[in-house]
Design a protein around this motif. Structure first.
Motif, short mmCIF file in Angstrom:
data_model
loop_
_atom_site.label_atom_id
_atom_site.label_comp_id
_atom_site.label_asym_id
_atom_site.label_seq_id
_atom_site.Cartn_x
_atom_site.Cartn_y
_atom_site.Cartn_z
N LEU A 189 0.82 -1.22 0.00
CA LEU A 189 0.00 0.00 0.00
C LEU A 189 0.85 1.26 0.00
CD1 LEU A 189 -2.76 -1.07 2.58
CD2 LEU A 189 -2.92 -1.01 0.07
N LYS A 190 2.19 1.07 -0.09
CA LYS A 190 3.14 2.18 -0.13
C LYS A 190 3.08 3.05 1.12
CE LYS A 190 3.29 2.36 -5.18
NZ LYS A 190 3.16 3.20 -6.39
N GLN A 191 2.75 2.44 2.25
CA GLN A 191 2.76 3.16 3.52
C GLN A 191 4.10 2.86 4.19
OE1 GLN A 191 -0.74 2.34 5.87
NE2 GLN A 191 -2.12 2.53 4.12
N THR A 192 5.11 3.55 3.73
CA THR A 192 6.48 3.23 4.15
C THR A 192 6.76 3.57 5.61
OG1 THR A 192 7.17 5.38 3.30
CG2 THR A 192 7.39 3.49 1.82
N GLU A 193 6.20 4.67 6.09
CA GLU A 193 6.48 5.06 7.49
C GLU A 193 5.95 4.03 8.48
OE1 GLU A 193 5.74 8.92 8.90
OE2 GLU A 193 6.66 9.92 7.19
N PRO A 194 4.66 3.63 8.38
CA PRO A 194 4.19 2.59 9.31
C PRO A 194 4.95 1.27 9.16
CG PRO A 194 2.34 3.71 8.28
CD PRO A 194 3.58 4.16 7.56
N ALA A 195 5.31 0.92 7.92
CA ALA A 195 6.05 -0.32 7.71
C ALA A 195 7.42 -0.25 8.36
CB ALA A 195 6.20 -0.60 6.21
N ASN A 196 8.10 0.88 8.22
CA ASN A 196 9.41 1.05 8.83
C ASN A 196 9.31 1.03 10.36
OD1 ASN A 196 12.34 1.76 8.62
ND2 ASN A 196 11.62 3.59 9.70
N ALA A 197 8.28 1.70 10.90
CA ALA A 197 8.10 1.71 12.35
C ALA A 197 7.84 0.30 12.88
CB ALA A 197 6.95 2.63 12.73
N MET A 198 7.04 -0.47 12.15
CA MET A 198 6.76 -1.84 12.59
C MET A 198 8.02 -2.69 12.52
SD MET A 198 3.75 -4.46 11.32
CE MET A 198 2.44 -3.47 12.02
N LEU A 199 8.83 -2.50 11.49
CA LEU A 199 10.08 -3.25 11.38
C LEU A 199 11.02 -2.91 12.54
CD1 LEU A 199 10.99 -3.23 7.57
CD2 LEU A 199 10.63 -5.23 9.03
N THR A 200 11.07 -1.63 12.90
CA THR A 200 11.93 -1.21 14.01
C THR A 200 11.50 -1.86 15.31
OG1 THR A 200 12.34 0.91 12.93
CG2 THR A 200 12.81 0.77 15.29
N ARG A 201 10.19 -1.85 15.56
CA ARG A 201 9.69 -2.46 16.80
C ARG A 201 9.88 -3.98 16.77
NH1 ARG A 201 6.72 2.12 15.94
NH2 ARG A 201 6.13 3.31 17.80
N LEU A 202 9.70 -4.58 15.61
CA LEU A 202 9.91 -6.01 15.50
C LEU A 202 11.36 -6.38 15.78
CD1 LEU A 202 8.91 -8.85 14.73
CD2 LEU A 202 9.43 -8.30 12.35
N SER A 203 12.30 -5.61 15.27
CA SER A 203 13.71 -5.90 15.52
C SER A 203 14.05 -5.77 17.00
CB SER A 203 14.60 -4.97 14.68
OG SER A 203 14.43 -3.62 15.08
N SER A 204 13.47 -4.75 17.68
CA SER A 204 13.72 -4.58 19.11
C SER A 204 13.18 -5.76 19.90
CB SER A 204 13.08 -3.29 19.62
OG SER A 204 13.61 -2.17 18.96
N PHE A 205 12.00 -6.22 19.53
CA PHE A 205 11.40 -7.35 20.25
C PHE A 205 12.19 -8.64 20.00
CE2 PHE A 205 8.44 -10.95 20.27
CZ PHE A 205 7.99 -10.88 21.57
N LEU A 206 12.53 -8.91 18.76
CA LEU A 206 13.27 -10.15 18.45
C LEU A 206 14.66 -10.12 19.05
CD1 LEU A 206 12.26 -10.87 14.74
CD2 LEU A 206 11.37 -11.89 16.84
N ARG A 207 15.28 -8.93 19.11
CA ARG A 207 16.60 -8.84 19.73
C ARG A 207 16.54 -9.28 21.18
NH1 ARG A 207 17.27 -3.80 19.28
NH2 ARG A 207 18.04 -3.86 17.14
N HIS A 208 15.51 -8.89 21.87
CA HIS A 208 15.36 -9.28 23.27
C HIS A 208 15.12 -10.78 23.39
CE1 HIS A 208 14.36 -9.12 27.49
NE2 HIS A 208 13.19 -9.67 27.24
N THR A 209 14.29 -11.36 22.55
CA THR A 209 14.00 -12.79 22.65
C THR A 209 15.22 -13.63 22.31
OG1 THR A 209 13.24 -12.90 20.34
CG2 THR A 209 11.59 -12.40 22.02
N LEU A 210 16.11 -13.13 21.45
CA LEU A 210 17.31 -13.89 21.10
C LEU A 210 18.40 -13.74 22.15
CD1 LEU A 210 17.50 -13.16 17.27
CD2 LEU A 210 16.76 -15.26 18.38
N VAL A 211 18.45 -12.60 22.84
CA VAL A 211 19.48 -12.39 23.86
C VAL A 211 19.23 -13.24 25.08
CG1 VAL A 211 20.38 -10.71 25.51
CG2 VAL A 211 20.23 -10.13 23.10
#
Length: 405
Positions: A189-211
């Motif tokens: 849908l070319k909504q880049t800002e929400p997609a980027n924000a979700m990717l950032t939050r996803l990376s933060s969450f996965l980083r914690h689960t892997l650590v």
């Protein structure tokens, strides 16, 4: 004055050194005992030479027996004990012959017959070498049992760690797939800002689960911070349909719980409470200290477990699975996962209940021993809370709880 920490070293940590210590102390003690007995019986000083020869002979023969016994100890019992008896009889015969020969040289001729002297000494040497042999086998069998117990304990720890890791890795796939699908939709849908924000939050969450290591413990405050990372991602999908109410007692916020214990409950609430209803639902978390225990309740205002009650197949199943199966299309993996993790961490000293009134809603109650953060601060596998990015919402831990009956 600083005191250096001293950790005692097991005596048998170095088996070779322990063997020589025991050899020297044992035969040295036998020599001193016979020397004292000789002095008490008013034997001449040159008799000490005979006693020394006897001690050296026993010391040397015991070294030969140690080599033989080392080869026999892991054989079949019949081979071990028959060969041990034969080796012991021969060693005692050699010992008694040398002792008799030395005494025969030292005593006046014609005082005692050599055969009688040999027989008398033989039984004494049999007692000494027999006791040495029994002690050798007893110590070595004890060490083998200790090694097997240590090996079994290590294997159990590895199995527990592997099981906990397997349980933890069951948490992420569905959530990860849903999030990636949402990101894919936003990109299309070319909504880049929400997609980027979700990717950032996803990376933060996965980083914690892997650590976090499997089986590690975190404080309730850290667990809630992790839940907030997860809810930030889900809130981008459901927007106003997803509401949350967290009430965490200040004392409860510093209590330790297994890492990622509550995330499956919140994920379950979103999947079966928020998603099926057009108006969404509210997810609540209440944590409080009751006596010596920590009680955590995760609930939602969704349709509850009344949907699909008569779908069958629930008889004879554990209560934790019955509730999940009654929620439509549930696999029961999340609740069974939590139950298994609680059993691994606390054995029978925990409480896990599912509650759902007829009017709707779904709640899971967990009660575990209260373990303050101070008592677990030095435990391996305990990690600091994840870092929240600016603008991700306020922390909700430490809020006072209303009085409950």
């Amino acid at each position: 004055m600083a005191v250096l920490p001293i950790q005692p070293t097991p005596f048998f940590a170095n088996k070779n050194r322990a063997f020589w210590y025991l050899q020297i102390c044992g035969w040295g003690g036998a020599f001193l005992l016979r020397a004292i007995s000789a002095f008490a019986n008013e034997q001449p000083l040159d008799f000490l030479v005979i006693i020394l020869i006897q001690a050296v002979t026993g010391f040397s023969l015991s070294l030969v027996l140690a080599v033989i016994y080392r080869q026999l100890i892991n054989r079949r019992p019949l081979v071990t004990w028959s060969s041990t008896a034969l080796a012991l009889v021969l060693a005692v015969g050699i010992h008694a012959f040398i002792d008799s020969w030395v005494l025969d040289l030292a005593r006046p001729s014609g005082e005692t017959d050599f055969v009688r002297l040999f027989v008398g000494i033989y039984f004494y040497d049999l007692t000494v070498l027999g006791a040495w042999s029994a002690l050798y086998y007893a110590i070595n069998y004890f060490l083998q049992v200790e090694e097997q117990a240590d090996r079994l304990e290590r294997l159990e720890m590895q199995a527990t760690s592997a099981q906990l890791e397997m349980l933890r890795y069951q948490l992420n796939p569905h959530f990860l797939f849903n999030t990636l699908n949402s990101i894919s939709t936003l990109v299309l849908l070319k909504q880049t800002e929400p997609a980027n924000a979700m990717l950032t939050r996803l990376s933060s969450f996965l980083r914690h689960t892997l650590v976090n290591q499997p089986g590690s413990k975190v404080t309730m405050a850290q667990e809630v911070e992790t839940l907030m990372l997860y809810l930030d991602i889900e809130r981008m999908r459901f927007e106003e349909r997803l509401q949350t109410e967290f009430q965490v007692d200040p004392v409860a916020s510093q209590a330790c719980i297994p890492s990622m214990l509550l995330q499956p409950l919140v994920e379950n609430a979103i999947k079966y409470g928020v998603s099926p209803q057009e108006e969404g639902a509210t997810i609540s978390l209440v944590a409080q200290i009751i006596g010596p225990r920590l009680r955590v309740t995760v609930s939602d205002t969704g349709p509850g477990i009344n949907q699909g009650i008569n779908q069958g197949g629930s008889e004879g199943l554990p209560p934790t699975l019955i509730g999940s199966l009654r929620r439509s299309t549930s696999t029961g993996v999340g609740l069974a996962n939590i139950r298994n993790r609680l059993a691994q961490a606390y054995g029978d000293d925990h409480r896990f209940e599912i509650r759902s009134p007829d009017s709707g809603g779904f709640a899971v109650l967990i009660e575990i021993p209260h373990e303050p953060a101070e008592s677990a601060a030095d435990e391996p596998g305990t990690f600091p809370p994840p870092t929240r990015q600016p603008g991700e919402g306020p922390s909700v831990v430490g809020l006072p709880l209303p009085e409950r009956a």
